[in-house]
Design an enzyme around this catalytic site. Structure first.
Site, mmCIF file in Angstrom:
data_model
loop_
_atom_site.group_PDB
_atom_site.id
_atom_site.type_symbol
_atom_site.label_atom_id
_atom_site.label_comp_id
_atom_site.label_asym_id
_atom_site.label_seq_id
_atom_site.Cartn_x
_atom_site.Cartn_y
_atom_site.Cartn_z
ATOM 1 N N SER A 57 0.821 -1.208 0.000
ATOM 2 C CA SER A 57 0.000 0.000 0.000
ATOM 3 C C SER A 57 0.859 1.265 0.000
ATOM 4 O O SER A 57 2.026 1.248 0.381
ATOM 5 C CB SER A 57 -0.925 0.018 1.214
ATOM 6 O OG SER A 57 -1.690 -1.157 1.263
HETATM 7 N N1 SAH Z 1 -0.793 -5.058 3.814
HETATM 8 C C1 SAH Z 1 -0.109 -5.364 2.594
HETATM 9 C C2 SAH Z 1 -0.963 -4.992 1.401
HETATM 10 C C3 SAH Z 1 -1.108 -6.139 0.487
HETATM 11 S S1 SAH Z 1 -2.328 -5.988 -0.792
HETATM 12 C C4 SAH Z 1 1.253 -4.711 2.532
HETATM 13 O O1 SAH Z 1 1.508 -3.816 3.337
HETATM 14 O O2 SAH Z 1 2.090 -5.139 1.725
HETATM 15 C C5 SAH Z 1 -3.632 -7.016 -0.171
HETATM 16 C C6 SAH Z 1 -3.269 -8.406 0.232
HETATM 17 O O3 SAH Z 1 -4.470 -9.071 0.614
HETATM 18 C C7 SAH Z 1 -2.633 -9.238 -0.871
HETATM 19 O O4 SAH Z 1 -1.428 -9.771 -0.413
HETATM 20 C C8 SAH Z 1 -3.680 -10.334 -1.120
HETATM 21 O O5 SAH Z 1 -3.096 -11.559 -1.505
HETATM 22 C C9 SAH Z 1 -4.368 -10.427 0.210
HETATM 23 N N2 SAH Z 1 -5.722 -10.994 0.174
HETATM 24 C C10 SAH Z 1 -6.675 -10.800 -0.764
HETATM 25 N N3 SAH Z 1 -7.798 -11.462 -0.448
HETATM 26 C C11 SAH Z 1 -7.566 -12.088 0.729
HETATM 27 C C12 SAH Z 1 -8.353 -12.933 1.578
HETATM 28 N N4 SAH Z 1 -9.613 -13.253 1.290
HETATM 29 N N5 SAH Z 1 -7.777 -13.399 2.706
HETATM 30 C C13 SAH Z 1 -6.490 -13.070 3.017
HETATM 31 N N6 SAH Z 1 -5.715 -12.273 2.266
HETATM 32 C C14 SAH Z 1 -6.229 -11.782 1.127
#
Ligand code: SAH
Length: 212
Positions: A57
């Protein structure tokens, strides 16, 4: 001024006034969460790719969501969407314990290795469908969802303590979402809107466990 300090200055200008959150962003070095090819952009205020079609993010959004979560030092918090582990690390600077759920096992394993190596903790990792929360570890003082949901997953509200906060982007997962803060109250819940954001979709893993 170095890159980190100028990023923090920019976040202050954009309205991030919570010193504990800014201190956490100073401590967590964003370049450590990126592939070498992305590191040159680590302290720019924008999302960047982390593999599997996912993104780390934007620092402003990480800071703003963390501010809305309003974490106290004794709190146990849950993050949905571990991704690179960057937001996880920021939370672990502020909370007593962090639980984090990721759909992709490869991202979860890389984040766990990285956060252990960098000395952040205590953090508990799980691969699975974050829509279900983490019932065995509930209740949580705060739950932060870093992917876009078309509606609020009820298990997450159920897993909050009274007065607990859920911070989540809600809306069209393929367009824009409203950042909402849901506070659990005696009579139900209070929902506040905190502006437009753009997140990758909260996926629907087919089984409890892995996305790939
Ligand atoms: N907090 C992270 C942002 C990652 S983007 C950072 O700081 O890097 C969102 C993340 O949510 C992705 O890694 C994606 O794989 C995960 N995601 C999407 N759907 C999900 C679900 N149903 N359960 C768990 N994780 C999920």
């Amino acid at each position: 001024m170095d890159a980190v300090e100028s990023l923090l200055k920019r976040l202050r200008q954009k309205g991030i006034a919570d010193e504990s959150v800014l201190q956490a962003l100073r401590r967590v070095k964003r370049h450590e969460f990126l592939a070498p090819s992305q590191r040159g952009s680590a302290y720019e205020d924008r999302p960047l790719p982390i593999g599997e079609g996912q993104t780390i993010s934007q620092p402003y959004v990480v800071a703003f969501m963390t501010m809305l979560l309003d974490v106290a030092a004794e709190d146990r918090v849950l993050e949905i969407g571990t991704g690179s582990g960057y937001q996880t690390a920021v939370l672990s600077c502020l909370a007593a314990e962090v639980y984090t759920v990721e759909a992709f096992s490869g991202l979860a394993a890389a984040a766990e290795e990285r956060l252990n190596r960098l000395g952040f903790g205590p953090i508990y990792f799980r691969v699975g469908n974050g829509r279900l929360g983490w019932p065995e570890a509930a209740p949580f003082a705060g739950i932060l969802v870093t992917a876009a949901a078309s509606e609020i997953p009820e298990p997450l509200v159920e897993q909050l303590v009274l007065g607990g906060r859920l911070v989540i982007p809600v809306g069209d997962p393929h367009r824009e979402q409203v950042l909402q803060r849901v506070t659990k109250t005696q009579t139900g819940r209070r929902v506040e809107d905190h502006g437009w954001v753009r997140f990758v979709p909260l996926l629907e893993p087919e089984r409890e466990g892995d996305c790939g």
